[in-house]
Design a protein around this motif. Structure first.
Motif, PDB file in Angstrom:
ATOM      1  N   GLU A 120      19.477  28.309  44.346  1.00 23.44           N
ATOM      2  CA  GLU A 120      18.149  28.846  44.597  1.00 23.44           C
ATOM      3  C   GLU A 120      17.560  28.157  45.829  1.00 23.44           C
ATOM      4  N   ILE A 121      17.021  28.940  46.735  1.00 22.67           N
ATOM      5  CA  ILE A 121      16.488  28.354  47.972  1.00 22.67           C
ATOM      6  C   ILE A 121      14.979  28.170  47.925  1.00 22.67           C
ATOM      7  N   GLY A 122      14.325  28.723  46.918  1.00 26.33           N
ATOM      8  CA  GLY A 122      12.889  28.566  46.835  1.00 26.33           C
ATOM      9  C   GLY A 122      12.189  29.247  47.987  1.00 26.33           C
ATOM     10  N   GLN A 123      10.994  28.786  48.300  1.00 23.67           N
ATOM     11  CA  GLN A 123      10.206  29.406  49.358  1.00 23.67           C
ATOM     12  C   GLN A 123      10.244  28.552  50.626  1.00 23.67           C
ATOM     13  N   SER A 124      11.453  28.407  51.192  1.00 28.39           N
ATOM     14  CA  SER A 124      11.595  27.603  52.396  1.00 28.39           C
ATOM     15  C   SER A 124      10.934  28.322  53.570  1.00 28.39           C
ATOM     16  N   GLY A 125      10.121  27.583  54.302  1.00 29.10           N
ATOM     17  CA  GLY A 125       9.404  28.169  55.425  1.00 29.10           C
ATOM     18  C   GLY A 125       8.076  27.452  55.627  1.00 29.10           C
ATOM     19  N   TYR A 126       7.232  28.026  56.465  1.00 28.99           N
ATOM     20  CA  TYR A 126       5.965  27.387  56.831  1.00 28.99           C
ATOM     21  C   TYR A 126       4.830  27.900  55.967  1.00 28.99           C
ATOM     22  N   GLU A 127       3.928  27.001  55.567  1.00 27.32           N
ATOM     23  CA  GLU A 127       2.714  27.399  54.871  1.00 27.32           C
ATOM     24  C   GLU A 127       1.558  26.538  55.342  1.00 27.32           C
ATOM     25  N   HIS A 128       0.427  27.193  55.678  1.00 32.07           N
ATOM     26  CA  HIS A 128      -0.756  26.440  56.073  1.00 32.07           C
ATOM     27  C   HIS A 128      -1.270  25.635  54.873  1.00 32.07           C
ATOM     28  N   ILE A 129      -1.629  24.383  55.116  1.00 26.34           N
ATOM     29  CA  ILE A 129      -2.223  23.526  54.099  1.00 26.34           C
ATOM     30  C   ILE A 129      -3.645  23.159  54.566  1.00 26.34           C
ATOM     31  N   PHE A 130      -4.627  23.433  53.719  1.00 18.57           N
ATOM     32  CA  PHE A 130      -6.034  23.209  54.109  1.00 18.57           C
ATOM     33  C   PHE A 130      -6.584  21.941  53.456  1.00 18.57           C
ATOM     34  N   LEU A 159      22.556  22.383  58.782  1.00 13.13           N
ATOM     35  CA  LEU A 159      21.355  22.392  59.612  1.00 13.13           C
ATOM     36  C   LEU A 159      21.081  23.798  60.133  1.00 13.13           C
ATOM     37  N   ILE A 160      22.115  24.492  60.562  1.00 11.75           N
ATOM     38  CA  ILE A 160      21.948  25.844  61.090  1.00 11.75           C
ATOM     39  C   ILE A 160      21.362  26.776  60.029  1.00 11.75           C
ATOM     40  N   ILE A 161      21.888  26.700  58.807  1.00  9.54           N
ATOM     41  CA  ILE A 161      21.381  27.553  57.725  1.00  9.54           C
ATOM     42  C   ILE A 161      19.950  27.166  57.373  1.00  9.54           C
ATOM     43  N   SER A 162      19.650  25.875  57.403  1.00 12.22           N
ATOM     44  CA  SER A 162      18.285  25.425  57.134  1.00 12.22           C
ATOM     45  C   SER A 162      17.318  25.990  58.172  1.00 12.22           C
ATOM     46  N   LEU A 163      17.712  25.963  59.440  1.00  9.33           N
ATOM     47  CA  LEU A 163      16.879  26.537  60.499  1.00  9.33           C
ATOM     48  C   LEU A 163      16.692  28.033  60.289  1.00  9.33           C
ATOM     49  N   ALA A 164      17.787  28.713  59.911  1.00  9.02           N
ATOM     50  CA  ALA A 164      17.723  30.166  59.726  1.00  9.02           C
ATOM     51  C   ALA A 164      16.792  30.554  58.585  1.00  9.02           C
ATOM     52  N   LEU A 165      16.755  29.772  57.527  1.00  4.95           N
ATOM     53  CA  LEU A 165      15.949  30.108  56.351  1.00  4.95           C
ATOM     54  C   LEU A 165      14.482  29.738  56.519  1.00  4.95           C
ATOM     55  N   SER A 166      14.191  28.703  57.289  1.00  2.00           N
ATOM     56  CA  SER A 166      12.822  28.178  57.340  1.00  2.00           C
ATOM     57  C   SER A 166      12.081  28.478  58.635  1.00  2.00           C
ATOM     58  N   SER A 167      12.749  29.044  59.628  1.00  5.79           N
ATOM     59  CA  SER A 167      12.115  29.302  60.916  1.00  5.79           C
ATOM     60  C   SER A 167      11.105  30.439  60.828  1.00  5.79           C
ATOM     61  N   GLY A 168       9.853  30.143  61.122  1.00  7.80           N
ATOM     62  CA  GLY A 168       8.821  31.175  61.152  1.00  7.80           C
ATOM     63  C   GLY A 168       8.665  31.766  62.542  1.00  7.80           C
ATOM     64  N   GLU A 169       7.716  32.689  62.681  1.00  4.62           N
ATOM     65  CA  GLU A 169       7.423  33.346  63.957  1.00  4.62           C
ATOM     66  C   GLU A 169       8.664  33.982  64.588  1.00  4.62           C
ATOM     67  N   VAL A 187       9.219  38.630  59.229  1.00  8.97           N
ATOM     68  CA  VAL A 187       9.516  37.202  59.124  1.00  8.97           C
ATOM     69  C   VAL A 187       8.534  36.447  60.017  1.00  8.97           C
ATOM     70  N   SER A 188       7.446  36.001  59.419  1.00 11.05           N
ATOM     71  CA  SER A 188       6.446  35.227  60.141  1.00 11.05           C
ATOM     72  C   SER A 188       6.402  33.777  59.666  1.00 11.05           C
ATOM     73  N   ASP A 189       6.775  33.526  58.416  1.00 10.85           N
ATOM     74  CA  ASP A 189       6.737  32.167  57.865  1.00 10.85           C
ATOM     75  C   ASP A 189       8.119  31.601  57.566  1.00 10.85           C
ATOM     76  N   GLY A 190       9.158  32.422  57.618  1.00  9.02           N
ATOM     77  CA  GLY A 190      10.516  31.981  57.311  1.00  9.02           C
ATOM     78  C   GLY A 190      11.184  32.954  56.363  1.00  9.02           C
ATOM     79  N   VAL A 191      12.487  33.155  56.527  1.00 13.03           N
ATOM     80  CA  VAL A 191      13.218  34.107  55.694  1.00 13.03           C
ATOM     81  C   VAL A 191      13.066  33.775  54.219  1.00 13.03           C
ATOM     82  N   GLY A 192      13.209  32.489  53.874  1.00 12.61           N
ATOM     83  CA  GLY A 192      13.116  32.109  52.468  1.00 12.61           C
ATOM     84  C   GLY A 192      11.763  32.445  51.880  1.00 12.61           C
ATOM     85  N   LYS A 193      10.692  32.081  52.574  1.00 13.84           N
ATOM     86  CA  LYS A 193       9.336  32.298  52.065  1.00 13.84           C
ATOM     87  C   LYS A 193       8.979  33.780  52.065  1.00 13.84           C
TER      88      LYS A 193
END
Length: 364
Positions: A354-364, A300-310, A258-264
């Motif tokens: 469906e939660i999709g790909q919740s989490g962090y993604e680099h945008i260039f 909010l807690i579930i949102s943090l759990a699904l999208s928290s990276g690192e 889990v580096s980008d988020g559980v969902g992603k």
């Protein structure tokens, strides 16, 4: 352009490289060599207004070690490239060396070499890591099948929560509702907490944090908050106990960290395996300090759990594990389905979305 677009382009250009896992595998005489690389960049992964260079280096070491763990392998050595800014001082170099020593000692790995370069913008640290795994024993992202149990090796949501807390503590972003529910308002106590946070390293476990707060009469909720900050600044990589699992006659079919988020990250595993997933909100392992805050909503807690990276814990799928499966430090959270690479969350009322790909993604 998204990071995922860059990765897909590389996969098309180098189909023989089998890009898609947390690390690469190369055959050797004794088994397989595992190779990975990762970086942290000032202003993206660390901020020197509240993080030290030592903490930044420890974080990128954990990131790389976690990739090796995700392959079921043992980490061996690292090569470090340090991007240094103009006017770099000796005390800054000493902080970098301190972080390297603390990280290598924590994981029992070696510093084998590296490079230094001038960085005209912010600083950065890039690490290439080597590991080893017996031939044919590497765990890939592909291999999961419907019916496999999904487990995690640690809590999730701590890193993103810790980022919000530390920014409030160092007055980078004031008025955060989560910080308001955890951190004290007394300025003298906040100064004490800032000094403690600046000295945090990978060895600063829950007991040390509890002692620090207890000796100063600081409430336990603040102790829990410091644990979240530690998870953001110097997150430890948390491996799966593979020998312990296999001793129970259970097969480990796939794994990702889990580096980008559980969902992603779970979505990435499902994509490689060609399956779907259903996880249960009720069983998501979130930090207890968050659950004990009545003013913070469950959503909010579930949102943090699904999208928290690192977070650098592992998501693994197990075959042959019964519904009553239990193991220390391992949290069953759901099942693999035949859901066409989609990830669903079931709430406490049995509703699925469906939660999709919740989490962090680099945008260039």
């Amino acid at each position: 352009m998204k990071e995922s677009t860059v990765i897909e382009t590389l996969k098309r250009g180098f189909p023989e490289a089998q890009i898609g896992d947390d690390a690469a595998l190369l055959a050797s005489g004794r088994g397989e060599i595992v190779l990975a690389a990762d970086a942290v960049v000032e202003g993206v992964h660390y901020d020197l207004s509240f993080s030290t260079l030592s903490q930044a280096v420890q974080k990128v070491i954990s990131s790389n070690v976690s990739d090796i763990f995700a392959m079921g392998a043992k980490a061996r050595a690292i090569l470090v490239t340090a991007g240094l800014t103009k006017g770099c001082k000796q005390e800054e170099l000493d902080e970098i060396v301190k972080g390297l020593k603390l990280g290598c000692d924590y994981y029992g790995i070696e510093l084998a070499g590296g490079d230094t370069v001038y960085s005209p913008g912010g600083g950065f640290f890039n690490i290439a890591i080597t590991g080893e795994v017996p031939a044919g024993k590497a765990v890939r992202r592909k291999g999961a099948a419907p019916g496999d149990l999904i487990v995690m090796t640690g809590e999730c949501g701590g890193s993103l929560s810790g980022m919000r807390l530390v920014k409030d503590l160092f007055e980078i972003h004031k008025g955060d509702d989560l910080a308001g529910a955890i951190l004290p308002s007394d300025r003298k106590i906040r100064k004490i907490l800032r000094d403690f946070v600046s000295e945090m390293d990978l060895s600063a476990g829950p007991e040390e944090i509890k002692r620090f707060c207890g000796n100063r009469g600081i409430p336990s909720v603040v102790s829990g908050g410091l644990g979240l900050i530690r998870q953001y600044l110097v997150p430890p990589a948390r491996p799966l106990d593979i020998p312990g699992i296999e001793a129970k006659g259970i097969e480990i079919t796939s794994m990702i960290d889990v580096s980008d988020g559980v969902g992603k990250d779970l979505a990435a595993l499902c994509s490689e395996s060609g399956v779907g997933a259903l996880i249960d909100e009720e069983y998501m392992p979130v930090p207890r300090v968050l659950l004990n805050l009545p003013e913070i909503s469950r959503n909010l807690i579930i949102s943090l759990a699904l999208s928290s990276g690192e977070e650098y814990c592992q998501i693994a799928t197990l075959r042959g594990a019964g519904g009553s499966f239990k193991a220390e430090g391992i949290f069953p959270v759901g099942k693999i389905t035949d859901g066409d690479r989609k990830v669903f969350l079931r709430d406490r009322k049995g509703r699925e979305r469906e939660i999709g790909q919740s989490g962090y993604e680099h945008i260039f």
